[in-house]
Structure formats: structure tokens, C-alpha cells
Design a protein around this motif. Structure first.
Motif, short mmCIF file in Angstrom:
data_model
loop_
_atom_site.label_atom_id
_atom_site.label_comp_id
_atom_site.label_asym_id
_atom_site.label_seq_id
_atom_site.Cartn_x
_atom_site.Cartn_y
_atom_site.Cartn_z
N ASP A 209 43.65 22.45 90.04
CA ASP A 209 42.63 22.21 89.04
C ASP A 209 41.99 23.51 88.54
O ASP A 209 41.95 24.52 89.25
CB ASP A 209 41.55 21.27 89.58
N ASP A 210 41.45 23.44 87.32
CA ASP A 210 40.70 24.56 86.74
C ASP A 210 39.20 24.40 86.96
O ASP A 210 38.47 25.37 87.10
CB ASP A 210 40.99 24.66 85.24
N TYR A 211 38.74 23.14 86.96
CA TYR A 211 37.34 22.81 87.21
C TYR A 211 37.31 21.80 88.36
O TYR A 211 38.22 20.98 88.49
CB TYR A 211 36.67 22.18 85.99
N ARG A 212 36.21 21.82 89.12
CA ARG A 212 36.15 20.90 90.26
C ARG A 212 34.72 20.41 90.49
O ARG A 212 33.79 21.21 90.62
CB ARG A 212 36.65 21.59 91.52
N ALA B 192 51.32 20.68 82.36
CA ALA B 192 50.64 20.49 81.07
C ALA B 192 49.72 21.68 80.78
O ALA B 192 49.15 22.29 81.68
CB ALA B 192 49.85 19.19 81.09
N LYS B 193 49.55 21.98 79.50
CA LYS B 193 48.75 23.14 79.10
C LYS B 193 47.26 22.87 79.19
O LYS B 193 46.45 23.80 79.26
CB LYS B 193 49.10 23.55 77.67
N GLY B 194 46.85 21.62 79.19
CA GLY B 194 45.44 21.28 79.20
C GLY B 194 44.75 21.69 80.48
O GLY B 194 45.36 21.77 81.55
N LYS B 195 43.45 21.97 80.38
CA LYS B 195 42.65 22.30 81.56
C LYS B 195 42.49 21.05 82.43
O LYS B 195 42.26 19.95 81.93
CB LYS B 195 41.27 22.80 81.14
N ILE C 135 51.44 12.28 75.52
CA ILE C 135 49.98 12.33 75.49
C ILE C 135 49.46 13.39 76.47
O ILE C 135 48.57 14.17 76.15
CB ILE C 135 49.39 10.95 75.83
N ILE C 136 50.03 13.42 77.67
CA ILE C 136 49.61 14.40 78.68
C ILE C 136 49.91 15.82 78.20
O ILE C 136 49.08 16.73 78.34
CB ILE C 136 50.32 14.13 80.02
N ASP C 137 51.08 16.01 77.62
CA ASP C 137 51.49 17.34 77.16
C ASP C 137 50.57 17.86 76.05
O ASP C 137 50.34 19.08 75.95
CB ASP C 137 52.93 17.29 76.67
N GLU C 138 50.04 16.96 75.23
CA GLU C 138 49.22 17.36 74.09
C GLU C 138 47.73 17.40 74.41
O GLU C 138 46.91 17.79 73.56
CB GLU C 138 49.46 16.41 72.91
N ALA C 139 47.34 17.01 75.63
CA ALA C 139 45.92 16.92 75.98
C ALA C 139 45.28 18.30 76.11
O ALA C 139 45.89 19.25 76.61
CB ALA C 139 45.76 16.16 77.29
N ASP C 140 44.03 18.40 75.65
CA ASP C 140 43.24 19.62 75.84
C ASP C 140 42.64 19.65 77.24
O ASP C 140 42.53 20.72 77.86
CB ASP C 140 42.11 19.69 74.80
#
Length: 336
Positions: free
Chosen positions: A126-129, A109-112, A81-86
Motif C-alpha cells: 500500500d501507499d497509504y495506510r 495497477a498504477k493507482g495509489k 476498471i482496476i487498471d484505470e483507477a486513480d
């Protein structure tokens, strides 16, 4: 770091989303996670809440709690689930070590990744904070995310309000800690107006323990409490066999350290507990005393100035001795 407001565009259409929080989640961790979950599902997203470990029974009543996946129980499923998350929302923690084995899975994981948190010194994973050490709880920041950033206060329904109220109530010490500002009371009033039943929530969280937990509390206060008047410090230490004797489960030691802090004149309270893997420490303090400094410097931990935690691989008695040995170095601060 990406602009947080750009998340509004990403969340405008269905995404696969994971929400996670720190190991052994408390009221703020689960209240924030399920509050965000109950908000996002209204927008049509595919959402999973994954907790790194189990958490207290007195939080299992939270709306949509049955949907929570425990990583240690379903690791393979959770990893997929984590690996496939956006998108991966990381709530109430700011370093990936706080989610144990999940940490590297989330990192790779590839998700943001979106961090929503109020602890000191965040790690740059993180990408967003959405982060503020002035917030009394992560649940306060989730509320702000929904209302101010997403501009969707209409989606704070009863389920969202109930979860966020729980998070704010527990992490603010039932609204008595210094971070409980007028703004917090305005938020809480809004959550009550939107359906949070404040007296019922308080009862479910604080008056919902097993008899064995109450007997354990009495045992600790009678037999395990040490007071060091020359340092205005109190300590409760508990061995693994004592936990076993009372059948103590996850969450049953919650709040125990605070009893030591209620003693008149005490500025620093410590709870040191022997667990199967490590010895865990919880520190609470009053005023400007830096409990987080002790945890960071000596016990591989950290946290807030007045509420911090740490751990050690040393035997219980060595950790107790080490803690006591630190007190003279802080005497000038403790006797002010």
C-alpha cells in the motif's frame, strides 16, 4: 508510506476509485466497502466496488449493493476498471493473497493503494495506510477516516450509517467482543442518530436465512459436534456432500463455529469444512488463547487472537487428524 492526511487533497476533486475487500466477504467487508462507496459518491467521484467472489445473500439488502461487481463473474471488465483507477481502497484485508486472482492485478495497477484494516502483520503493498489492530472492525476505521481524517461527518448520511453499523455489529459479535470499547459505543450511537435502524439491521442480517440453513445447523450440532473435554476444545467438521445435501450456499456456514464456543468451559472452537478447492478452517477462542497462531503455523492462515482462519490442500480427514494432533501441544494453555 505517504501521509494519510494528503488524501484529503487528492479527494478534493473527482477521481476514478476502486474499492475492494477480501474473498467471500462478510458483514464488515461489505459494510465497510459500501459505507465508503456511499460516502465517496456524494463527493462526485466515479466509484466501483469490486468483490473478489460472491458473498452471503443476507448482505444483499445493503444500500447500493446492486452496484457491486463480482470479479469472478466479470473478470475482464473488472481488470480494466482496476487498471484505470486513480485510487484503490483495500478494505478489511492486509495481504493481496486475500483477494485471490485480483491480487496481482491490484499490485500492478498504477493507482495509489489505500489500506484500511485491523488485521495483524500487513503486507507492504500500500501507499497509504489507516490500520489498527485495536479497532473492532474495519467499518470503525472507515468511520474514523471520514470523521477524523477527511473531517466530513456531515457526509455520513443514512446509507453510510447503515453500512458502517452493519460492519461494526457483525465484526464485534453484536457488540460483545472485548474490542467493543466505549469509543465503539459512541460511534454506534452516532450512526443510529444519523439514520442507522439498529433493530432492522439486526433482523436483516441474523433473521434472514433459508429453512435449509436452519436444518443444516441442527444436523451439525446433533451429528457433527465433537467435544474434547481434556483440552476444553470443540470441533465441527463438514464434508462437501453434507453441504450439497442441504443446499448450502455462500454465507450459510457463517457463525456456525460460534455455537461450539458457547459450551461451558470451551476455550477453543474449530469449524473444518471441505470445499471444492480446499479444506477451510475457522477457529474461535476465548481469553488469551492464540487461535491465530495455530492458523498461521499449521494452516497457511492467520487473523486475530480470538478469531482466525486457514486452509489446507490435504483431504478433509487428514486435516481433522492434524488439528486433533496439535491439541496436546497447547494443553497447558487450554486447561488454564
Amino acid at each position: 508510506m505517504l501521509e494519510l492526511t494528503s488524501l484529503k487533497d487528492l479527494l478534493a476533486y473527482p477521481q476514478h476509485i476502486v474499492i475492494t475487500t477480501h474473498h467471500k466477504p462478510d458483514g464488515d467487508a461489505m459494510g465497510s466497502s459500501l459505507g465508503l462507496y456511499n460516502y465517496l459518491i456524494q463527493k462526485g467521484h466515479h466509484v466501483y466496488v469490486i468483490a473478489p467472489t460472491d458473498y452471503p445473500f443476507f448482505l444483499h439488502w445493503l444500500p447500493n449493493n446492486p452496484e457491486v461487481l463480482i470479479y469472478t463473474e466479470k473478470e475482464q471488465e473488472a481488470n480494466k476498471i482496476i487498471d484505470e483507477a486513480d485510487l484503490i481502497f483495500c478494505l478489511d484485508f492486509n495481504t493481496l493473497s486475500r483477494i485471490n486472482e485480483m491480487g496481482e492485478v491490484v499490485r500492478n495497477a498504477k493507482g495509489k493503494k489505500i489500506m484500511i484494516d485491523h488485521h495483524l502483520e500487513p503486507e507492504d503493498f500500500d501507499d497509504y495506510r489507516h490500520w489498527s489492530i485495536n479497532a473492532c472492525a474495519t467499518a470503525q476505521l472507515v468511520y474514523d477516516f471520514i470523521v477524523t481524517i477527511m473531517k466530513e461527518p456531515n457526509l455520513i448520511n443514512k446509507d453510510v450509517a447503515t453500512c458502517l453499523y452493519t460492519g461494526i455489529m457483525t465484526d464485534s459479535g453484536s457488540f460483545r467482543f472485548p474490542t467493543t470499547t466505549p469509543a465503539v459505543h459512541h460511534i454506534v450511537a452516532d450512526l443510529i442518530a444519523r439514520g442507522a435502524e439498529n433493530s432492522k439491521i439486526h433482523q436483516l442480517v441474523y433473521d434472514n436465512f433459508a429453512e435449509s440453513r436452519l436444518r443444516f445447523l441442527g444436523y451439525c450440532l446433533l451429528n457433527k459436534l465433537e467435544v474434547f473435554e481434556e483440552y476444553n476444545t470443540a470441533l465441527i467438521s463438514v464434508a462437501q456432500d453434507e453441504l450439497d445435501r442441504f443446499g448450502i450456499e455462500t454465507g450459510d456456514t457463517e457463525g456456525l463455529v460460534n455455537y461450539a464456543l458457547t459450551i461451558n468451559g470451551i476455550k477453543l472452537a474449530a469449524l473444518i469444512i471441505e470445499r471444492p478447492d480446499k479444506v477451510k478452517l475457522s477457529l474461535r477462542s476465548t481469553g488469551d488463547f492464540p487461535a491465530n497462531e495455530i492458523c498461521k503455523k499449521y494452516f497457511n492462515g492467520g487473523g486475530h487472537r480470538n478469531a482466525a482462519g486457514g486452509a489446507s490442500d490435504k483431504p478433509l480427514q487428514e486435516v481433522i487428524s492434524e488439528f486433533k494432533g496439535i491439541l496436546p501441544d497447547y494443553k497447558s494453555l487450554l486447561i488454564l
